[in-house]
Design a protein around this motif. Structure first.
Motif, short mmCIF file in Angstrom:
data_model
loop_
_atom_site.label_atom_id
_atom_site.label_comp_id
_atom_site.label_asym_id
_atom_site.label_seq_id
_atom_site.Cartn_x
_atom_site.Cartn_y
_atom_site.Cartn_z
N ARG A 1 -7.60 6.27 0.55
CA ARG A 1 -7.53 4.87 0.09
C ARG A 1 -7.44 3.92 1.29
O ARG A 1 -8.07 2.86 1.30
N MET B 1 0.83 -1.21 0.00
CA MET B 1 0.00 0.00 0.00
C MET B 1 0.86 1.26 0.00
O MET B 1 0.41 2.33 0.38
N VAL C 1 -10.08 1.00 2.03
CA VAL C 1 -9.68 -0.41 2.16
C VAL C 1 -10.18 -0.98 3.47
O VAL C 1 -10.78 -2.06 3.52
N TYR C 2 -9.96 -0.25 4.57
CA TYR C 2 -10.33 -0.79 5.88
C TYR C 2 -11.84 -0.71 6.15
O TYR C 2 -12.38 -1.54 6.89
#
Length: 184
Positions: A48, A41, A52-53
């Motif tokens: 971002r 990453m 993602v999380y």
């Protein structure tokens, strides 16, 4: 499973759910650090990381957690069901398998034994769930430092596996091998 804590000679380690919004800036600083190259990453921005999380938090077979040492955030853990995430169709899944990734935060001053205590904490936390029989990992085949840590806590190498994003070294650790390796 949350609320896990473990005392060690170098401090008290704990694991709590990651908050994709509140923890995004902190986690971003970790995943873009050069030492986190295998996390893949390095070019992510905070948005971002948050995205993602948030996706992981919403996923039925994938979770993310923040680890602390004496209350200070210092590592990231992902737990997943390898039957559905990361390794789906790539190995012979068994009941009680759980997948794991972990990342230590960059440290301003290295602490001897820190990373080994982190992975030991992660494994003890995973095995605190009686349904977990075996932990499955698939680190990049070039990540020799993590292979050594995995071996230190009882992982056995199954062999290489080709994933879309990397060639990985599939390894397994049973509860018994973990207890024998860390003398728990």
């Amino acid at each position: 499973m949350t609320g896990f804590a473990r005392s060690t000679p170098i401090g008290r380690f704990a694991v709590r759910p990651l908050d994709p919004v509140a923890d995004a800036v902190l986690v971003h600083s970790w995943v873009v650090h050069p030492k986190a190259a295998f996390w893949m990453m390095g070019d992510a921005d905070v948005a971002r990381v948050r995205e993602v999380y948030a996706g992981i938090a919403a996923h039925p077979h994938h979770d993310a957690f923040l680890g602390t040492r004496d209350g200070a955030p210092c590592f990231l853990v992902e737990r997943y069901d390898p039957r559905h995430v990361e390794l789906a169709g790539l190995y012979g899944h068994a009941d009680g398998d759980v997948g794991m990734h972990f990342l230590c935060a960059p440290a301003p001053r290295p602490v001897h034994g820190f990373t080994l205590e982190v992975i030991t904490t992660v494994m003890a936390w995973l095995f605190a769930d009686p349904a977990v029989r075996r932990v499955v990992v698939e680190p990049d085949i070039r990540n020799h430092a993590v292979h050594a840590l995995n071996a230190a806590v009882g992982f056995e190498v199954a062999g290489p596996v080709d994933k879309p994003e990397k060639r990985a070294l599939l390894s397994f650790c049973t509860r018994e091998r973990f207890r024998g390796a860390v003398h728990a």
